[in-house]
Write a protein that holds these residues in place. Structure first.
Motif, PDB file in Angstrom:
ATOM      1  N   GLY A  10       0.819  -1.198   0.000  1.00  0.00           N
ATOM      2  CA  GLY A  10       0.000   0.000   0.000  1.00  0.00           C
ATOM      3  C   GLY A  10       0.855   1.250   0.000  1.00  0.00           C
ATOM      4  O   GLY A  10       2.072   1.188   0.204  1.00  0.00           O
ATOM      5  N   ARG A  11       0.196   2.373  -0.235  1.00  0.00           N
ATOM      6  CA  ARG A  11       0.903   3.655  -0.258  1.00  0.00           C
ATOM      7  C   ARG A  11      -0.087   4.795  -0.087  1.00  0.00           C
ATOM      8  O   ARG A  11      -1.296   4.604  -0.262  1.00  0.00           O
ATOM      9  N   CYS A  12       0.446   5.961   0.219  1.00  0.00           N
ATOM     10  CA  CYS A  12      -0.380   7.166   0.261  1.00  0.00           C
ATOM     11  C   CYS A  12      -0.548   7.671  -1.183  1.00  0.00           C
ATOM     12  O   CYS A  12       0.001   7.093  -2.124  1.00  0.00           O
ATOM     13  N   ALA A  16       4.937   8.984  -1.042  1.00  0.00           N
ATOM     14  CA  ALA A  16       6.013   9.201  -0.067  1.00  0.00           C
ATOM     15  C   ALA A  16       6.005   8.117   1.003  1.00  0.00           C
ATOM     16  O   ALA A  16       7.051   7.716   1.497  1.00  0.00           O
ATOM     17  N   VAL A  17       4.804   7.642   1.365  1.00  0.00           N
ATOM     18  CA  VAL A  17       4.659   6.578   2.367  1.00  0.00           C
ATOM     19  C   VAL A  17       4.289   5.292   1.634  1.00  0.00           C
ATOM     20  O   VAL A  17       3.307   5.253   0.890  1.00  0.00           O
ATOM     21  N   GLY A  58       9.123   6.227   4.047  1.00  0.00           N
ATOM     22  CA  GLY A  58       8.405   7.435   4.405  1.00  0.00           C
ATOM     23  C   GLY A  58       7.929   7.535   5.833  1.00  0.00           C
ATOM     24  O   GLY A  58       7.080   8.372   6.138  1.00  0.00           O
ATOM     25  N   GLU A  59       8.475   6.735   6.723  1.00  0.00           N
ATOM     26  CA  GLU A  59       8.053   6.833   8.129  1.00  0.00           C
ATOM     27  C   GLU A  59       8.224   8.254   8.657  1.00  0.00           C
ATOM     28  O   GLU A  59       7.426   8.719   9.473  1.00  0.00           O
ATOM     29  N   GLU A  60       9.244   8.950   8.145  1.00  0.00           N
ATOM     30  CA  GLU A  60       9.520  10.315   8.612  1.00  0.00           C
ATOM     31  C   GLU A  60       8.467  11.321   8.149  1.00  0.00           C
ATOM     32  O   GLU A  60       8.362  12.410   8.722  1.00  0.00           O
ATOM     33  N   VAL A  61       7.675  11.002   7.131  1.00  0.00           N
ATOM     34  CA  VAL A  61       6.629  11.924   6.680  1.00  0.00           C
ATOM     35  C   VAL A  61       5.242  11.540   7.217  1.00  0.00           C
ATOM     36  O   VAL A  61       4.290  12.283   7.032  1.00  0.00           O
ATOM     37  N   LEU A  62       5.151  10.386   7.875  1.00  0.00           N
ATOM     38  CA  LEU A  62       3.893  10.026   8.533  1.00  0.00           C
ATOM     39  C   LEU A  62       3.692  10.915   9.740  1.00  0.00           C
ATOM     40  O   LEU A  62       4.626  11.190  10.482  1.00  0.00           O
ATOM     41  N   ARG A  79       2.548  15.032   3.586  1.00  0.00           N
ATOM     42  CA  ARG A  79       2.676  15.701   2.284  1.00  0.00           C
ATOM     43  C   ARG A  79       1.340  15.767   1.547  1.00  0.00           C
ATOM     44  O   ARG A  79       0.919  16.832   1.125  1.00  0.00           O
ATOM     45  N   CYS A  80       0.691  14.629   1.354  1.00  0.00           N
ATOM     46  CA  CYS A  80      -0.558  14.618   0.573  1.00  0.00           C
ATOM     47  C   CYS A  80      -1.805  14.576   1.456  1.00  0.00           C
ATOM     48  O   CYS A  80      -2.913  14.791   0.974  1.00  0.00           O
ATOM     49  N   GLY A  81      -1.644  14.285   2.745  1.00  0.00           N
ATOM     50  CA  GLY A  81      -2.767  14.296   3.681  1.00  0.00           C
ATOM     51  C   GLY A  81      -3.591  13.026   3.723  1.00  0.00           C
ATOM     52  O   GLY A  81      -4.595  12.969   4.436  1.00  0.00           O
ATOM     53  N   ILE A  82      -3.195  12.001   2.983  1.00  0.00           N
ATOM     54  CA  ILE A  82      -3.999  10.777   2.928  1.00  0.00           C
ATOM     55  C   ILE A  82      -3.827   9.949   4.199  1.00  0.00           C
ATOM     56  O   ILE A  82      -2.718   9.664   4.637  1.00  0.00           O
ATOM     57  N   TYR A  83      -4.970   9.550   4.755  1.00  0.00           N
ATOM     58  CA  TYR A  83      -5.023   8.665   5.916  1.00  0.00           C
ATOM     59  C   TYR A  83      -4.670   7.255   5.454  1.00  0.00           C
ATOM     60  O   TYR A  83      -5.283   6.730   4.537  1.00  0.00           O
ATOM     61  N   THR A  84      -3.682   6.634   6.102  1.00  0.00           N
ATOM     62  CA  THR A  84      -3.257   5.284   5.735  1.00  0.00           C
ATOM     63  C   THR A  84      -3.803   4.218   6.682  1.00  0.00           C
ATOM     64  O   THR A  84      -4.267   3.183   6.229  1.00  0.00           O
ATOM     65  N   HIS A  85      -3.766   4.476   7.989  1.00  0.00           N
ATOM     66  CA  HIS A  85      -4.215   3.484   8.964  1.00  0.00           C
ATOM     67  C   HIS A  85      -4.349   4.121  10.342  1.00  0.00           C
ATOM     68  O   HIS A  85      -3.909   5.252  10.545  1.00  0.00           O
ATOM     69  N   HIS A  86      -4.964   3.382  11.252  1.00  0.00           N
ATOM     70  CA  HIS A  86      -5.043   3.843  12.638  1.00  0.00           C
ATOM     71  C   HIS A  86      -5.115   2.650  13.579  1.00  0.00           C
ATOM     72  O   HIS A  86      -5.467   1.547  13.178  1.00  0.00           O
ATOM     73  N   GLN A  87      -4.766   2.916  14.815  1.00  0.00           N
ATOM     74  CA  GLN A  87      -4.884   1.910  15.871  1.00  0.00           C
ATOM     75  C   GLN A  87      -6.343   1.905  16.315  1.00  0.00           C
ATOM     76  O   GLN A  87      -6.950   2.963  16.499  1.00  0.00           O
ATOM     77  N   ARG A  88      -6.923   0.731  16.448  1.00  0.00           N
ATOM     78  CA  ARG A  88      -8.324   0.620  16.849  1.00  0.00           C
ATOM     79  C   ARG A  88      -8.493   0.997  18.313  1.00  0.00           C
ATOM     80  O   ARG A  88      -7.707   0.604  19.153  1.00  0.00           O
TER      81      ARG A  88
END
Length: 141
Positions: A10-12, A16-17, A58-62, A79-88
């Motif tokens: 996956g990616r943003c 970058a991520v 891209g961990e540094e841009v997360l 950079r692009c603002g896209i949500y990739t994941h979250h902790q439940r």
């Protein structure tokens, strides 16, 4: 339609991520949520065990966002603002991953997506999780 492979890249949006995710139960855990943040974000997610999301680049841009109780992190590309994941929040041993970030997967690949009641979250009510409804995609003929 998506394949059933449990390991996905996956990616943003800007690339970058980049990450790899091991899905806990394939796409069987797909869902949306009605909480204030998920409602505005509009993402369809699928579950991965803690440690199942490996950031390859891209961990540094997360960056992260916390709200309400502040107990969990929502990750997105700075950079692009896209949500990739979250902790439940209801199970902090799981991450929810944005299916739109997974290679060769679209939220529109799923004709029905369960919608969970995040307004009355189980962590707030002490009651079991409740399904609020179903999101349906009807392709044009």
């Amino acid at each position: 339609m998506v394949s059933v492979t449990n390991v996905r890249a996956g990616r943003c949006h800007c690339g970058a991520v980049r990450f790899e995710v091991s899905l806990s139960d394939g796409f069987n855990s797909i869902r949306r949520c009605t909480c204030s943040y998920c409602r505005m974000r509009g993402a369809v997610v699928v579950m991965a065990e803690m440690g199942g999301v490996e950031i390859l680049q891209g961990e540094e841009v997360l960056t992260t966002y916390r709200f309400h109780t502040g107990s969990v992190q929502h990750f997105f590309c700075s950079r692009c603002g896209i949500y990739t994941h979250h902790q439940r929040r209801s199970n902090q041993n799981l991450h929810a991953v944005n299916v739109a970030c997974l290679d060769e997967v679209s939220p529109f690949d799923f004709l029905e997506v369960p919608v969970m009641d995040g307004v009355h979250h189980t962590s707030d009510t002490g009651k079991p999780p409740r399904r609020a409804g179903t999101l349906r995609f009807v392709p044009r003929a």
